[in-house]
Design a protein around this motif. Structure first.
Motif, PDB file in Angstrom:
ATOM      1  N   LYS A  14     -83.922  64.848 -75.904  1.00 16.22           N
ATOM      2  CA  LYS A  14     -84.905  63.870 -75.444  1.00 16.22           C
ATOM      3  C   LYS A  14     -86.103  63.813 -76.386  1.00 16.22           C
ATOM      4  O   LYS A  14     -86.584  62.727 -76.733  1.00 16.22           O
ATOM      5  CB  LYS A  14     -85.359  64.209 -74.024  1.00 16.22           C
ATOM      6  CG  LYS A  14     -86.288  63.173 -73.414  1.00 16.22           C
ATOM      7  CD  LYS A  14     -86.621  63.522 -71.973  1.00 16.22           C
ATOM      8  CE  LYS A  14     -87.539  62.480 -71.350  1.00 16.22           C
ATOM      9  NZ  LYS A  14     -87.853  62.815 -69.932  1.00 16.22           N
ATOM     10  N   TYR A  18     -83.394  60.667 -78.025  1.00 19.37           N
ATOM     11  CA  TYR A  18     -82.216  60.248 -77.269  1.00 19.37           C
ATOM     12  C   TYR A  18     -82.604  59.949 -75.813  1.00 19.37           C
ATOM     13  O   TYR A  18     -83.558  60.524 -75.278  1.00 19.37           O
ATOM     14  CB  TYR A  18     -81.142  61.341 -77.280  1.00 19.37           C
ATOM     15  CG  TYR A  18     -80.501  61.534 -78.630  1.00 19.37           C
ATOM     16  CD1 TYR A  18     -79.369  60.823 -79.001  1.00 19.37           C
ATOM     17  CD2 TYR A  18     -81.033  62.449 -79.543  1.00 19.37           C
ATOM     18  CE1 TYR A  18     -78.777  61.011 -80.245  1.00 19.37           C
ATOM     19  CE2 TYR A  18     -80.452  62.635 -80.791  1.00 19.37           C
ATOM     20  CZ  TYR A  18     -79.330  61.918 -81.129  1.00 19.37           C
ATOM     21  OH  TYR A  18     -78.756  62.097 -82.359  1.00 19.37           O
ATOM     22  N   ILE A  19     -81.857  59.063 -75.193  1.00 18.69           N
ATOM     23  CA  ILE A  19     -82.053  58.751 -73.771  1.00 18.69           C
ATOM     24  C   ILE A  19     -81.084  59.597 -72.965  1.00 18.69           C
ATOM     25  O   ILE A  19     -79.872  59.572 -73.201  1.00 18.69           O
ATOM     26  CB  ILE A  19     -81.804  57.258 -73.502  1.00 18.69           C
ATOM     27  CG1 ILE A  19     -82.783  56.396 -74.309  1.00 18.69           C
ATOM     28  CG2 ILE A  19     -81.933  56.949 -72.008  1.00 18.69           C
ATOM     29  CD1 ILE A  19     -82.449  54.918 -74.294  1.00 18.69           C
ATOM     30  N   PRO A  21     -79.090  60.263 -69.647  1.00 16.97           N
ATOM     31  CA  PRO A  21     -78.683  59.484 -68.476  1.00 16.97           C
ATOM     32  C   PRO A  21     -79.137  60.128 -67.174  1.00 16.97           C
ATOM     33  O   PRO A  21     -79.212  61.357 -67.070  1.00 16.97           O
ATOM     34  CB  PRO A  21     -77.156  59.453 -68.575  1.00 16.97           C
ATOM     35  CG  PRO A  21     -76.800  60.594 -69.458  1.00 16.97           C
ATOM     36  CD  PRO A  21     -77.937  60.774 -70.406  1.00 16.97           C
ATOM     37  N   SER A 165     -74.347  60.399 -79.232  1.00 18.91           N
ATOM     38  CA  SER A 165     -74.926  59.112 -78.839  1.00 18.91           C
ATOM     39  C   SER A 165     -73.844  58.096 -78.514  1.00 18.91           C
ATOM     40  O   SER A 165     -72.840  57.979 -79.224  1.00 18.91           O
ATOM     41  CB  SER A 165     -75.802  58.549 -79.959  1.00 18.91           C
ATOM     42  OG  SER A 165     -76.181  57.212 -79.662  1.00 18.91           O
ATOM     43  N   ASP A 200     -75.021  51.417 -65.089  1.00 20.23           N
ATOM     44  CA  ASP A 200     -75.498  51.878 -66.385  1.00 20.23           C
ATOM     45  C   ASP A 200     -74.553  52.957 -66.892  1.00 20.23           C
ATOM     46  O   ASP A 200     -73.866  53.604 -66.100  1.00 20.23           O
ATOM     47  CB  ASP A 200     -76.914  52.460 -66.254  1.00 20.23           C
ATOM     48  CG  ASP A 200     -77.953  51.367 -66.024  1.00 20.23           C
ATOM     49  OD1 ASP A 200     -77.711  50.218 -66.445  1.00 20.23           O
ATOM     50  OD2 ASP A 200     -78.984  51.674 -65.399  1.00 20.23           O
ATOM     51  N   PRO A 201     -74.475  53.161 -68.203  1.00 19.95           N
ATOM     52  CA  PRO A 201     -75.228  52.492 -69.262  1.00 19.95           C
ATOM     53  C   PRO A 201     -74.484  51.268 -69.790  1.00 19.95           C
ATOM     54  O   PRO A 201     -73.289  51.086 -69.522  1.00 19.95           O
ATOM     55  CB  PRO A 201     -75.302  53.573 -70.334  1.00 19.95           C
ATOM     56  CG  PRO A 201     -73.978  54.280 -70.203  1.00 19.95           C
ATOM     57  CD  PRO A 201     -73.684  54.301 -68.719  1.00 19.95           C
ATOM     58  N   VAL A 213     -78.308  56.269 -75.735  1.00 17.36           N
ATOM     59  CA  VAL A 213     -77.997  57.122 -74.585  1.00 17.36           C
ATOM     60  C   VAL A 213     -77.062  58.246 -75.010  1.00 17.36           C
ATOM     61  O   VAL A 213     -76.105  58.033 -75.755  1.00 17.36           O
ATOM     62  CB  VAL A 213     -77.345  56.296 -73.458  1.00 17.36           C
ATOM     63  CG1 VAL A 213     -76.940  57.192 -72.291  1.00 17.36           C
ATOM     64  CG2 VAL A 213     -78.301  55.196 -72.987  1.00 17.36           C
TER      65      VAL A 213
END
Length: 270
Positions: A14, A18-19, A21, A165, A200-201, A213
Motif C-alpha cells: 500500500k 498499490y490498491i 482490495p 498487480s 469490484d475490481p 489493485v
C-alpha cells in the motif's frame, strides 16, 4: 505466512502505491465452492451451444437453448431482466463487441463469428464465461482474429498470481494483440463476480502504468479481452445494450471466471 506477516506485507504494498482490495472481495472456501458449482453449469451451457449452433439458426433459438438448459439445472440465467436486458444470453456477431440481444429476425449465416456470453446464478452464486463460435466457412482474417483473441485471454490468465498487480493482465495482453495488428477495447473490461453479477475490481485488458489493485487469494473475477480488427473505439446502439466497433470492423471476445489461489489461479468457468 502468519496473519501479522501478511498484514505487514500488505501495508508495504500500500505504501508503494498499490490498491489493497477490500476484505469483502475475498471469497471464503465455501463461497468459492458455490461459485464453482455455478460455473460448472455455465461451462456446460457453452459446451451445448458450441455443439448446437449452426447456420440458419436464429439468435432467439440459441437463447432458448441457454434458457431451457439453465432452468433444467435449477439455475437462473443472470442476464435475463438484469437492468432491463430482455434475454438469457448475450450473442454478439461480427462487428458487435458485446451485449448483443437475441431476436427472431437475426439468422446466423456462414462466415459469421459469434460471441456467446453465458452467465449463471445457482443458489445465489454467479459465474460468467464466453466463447467464440465460427459459423460455416469464415474468412482466414476472421479466424485469425478469433484465435488471437483466445491467445490474449490465455496470456492474460497466466499473469494471475497473488501479490501481483491486476494491471499485469492488460500489460501482457495489449502488446501481444498490437503485435498481431489488432487493438484492445478500452471502454469495457472484466469484473469481479461471485456474490453479485458485477463486483469490484474492474479489469482492464490494455496496458496501464499505475500500480493498480493487488491480487489476493480468494478474489474471483473475469478476464474477457475484446479484441478489434480495426480501431479500439466502440459505440452503443439505441437499445442501450448492443456495443459495436465504431469503424464497423470485426471484434472477438473470450472470457473466463478466475479464482486467485495461494499459488496462482483456478479457471472456474470457461
Amino acid at each position: 505466512m502468519s496473519q501479522n506477516e501478511t498484514e505487514q506485507m500488505l501495508q508495504e504494498f500500500k505504501s508503494n502505491g498499490y490498491i489493497i482490495p477490500h476484505p469483502s472481495l475475498l471469497k471464503t472456501p465455501e463461497q468459492i465452492e458455490g461459485i464453482r458449482e455455478s460455473a460448472k453449469i455455465t461451462t456446460q451451457i457453452l459446451d451445448l451451444v458450441e455443439k448446437e449452433i449452426k447456420e440458419g439458426m436464429t439468435t432467439a433459438e440459441v437463447d432458448k437453448i441457454v434458457y431451457d438448459y439453465t432452468i433444467s439445472r435449477n439455475a437462473i440465467p443472470a442476464p435475463l431482466n438484469y437492468m432491463g436486458f430482455p434475454k438469457s444470453v448475450c450473442l454478439s456477431i461480427n462487428e458487435v463487441v458485446c451485449h448483443g440481444i437475441p431476436d427472431n429476425k437475426t439468422v446466423l449465416k456462414s462466415g459469421d463469428i459469434v460471441n456467446v456470453d453465458v452467465s449463471t446464478i445457482l443458489n445465489g452464486y454467479f459465474s460468467d464465461a464466453s466463447r467464440m463460435c465460427m459459423i460455416g466457412d469464415v474468412t482466414p482474417a476472421a479466424k485469425a482474429l478469433v484465435e488471437t483473441t483466445k491467445e490474449c485471454l490465455d496470456i492474460g490468465t497466466k499473469q494471475v498470481k497473488p501479490f501481483k498487480s491486476i494491471n499485469e493482465i492488460g500489460r501482457a495482453i495489449e502488446p501481444f494483440a498490437n503485435q498481431r495488428g489488432y487493438t484492445v477495447v478500452r471502454d469495457l473490461g472484466g469484473h469481479g463476480v461471485g456474490l453479485k453479477f458485477h463486483e469490484d475490481p474492474h479489469i482492464d485488458h490494455f496496458a496501464k502504468r499505475n500500480k493498480g489493485v493487488l491480487m489476493l487469494p480468494g478474489m474471483v473475477f473475469t478476464i474477457e479481452p475484446m479484441i478489434n480488427e480495426g480501431g479500439y473505439s466502440v459505440k452503443v446502439a439505441k437499445d442501450n445494450w448492443t456495443v459495436t466497433t465504431r469503424d464497423g470492423s470485426l471484434s472477438a471476445q473470450w472470457e473466463y471466471t478466475i479464482a486467485v489461489t495461494k499459488s496462482g489461479y483456478e479457471i472456474l468457468a470457461w
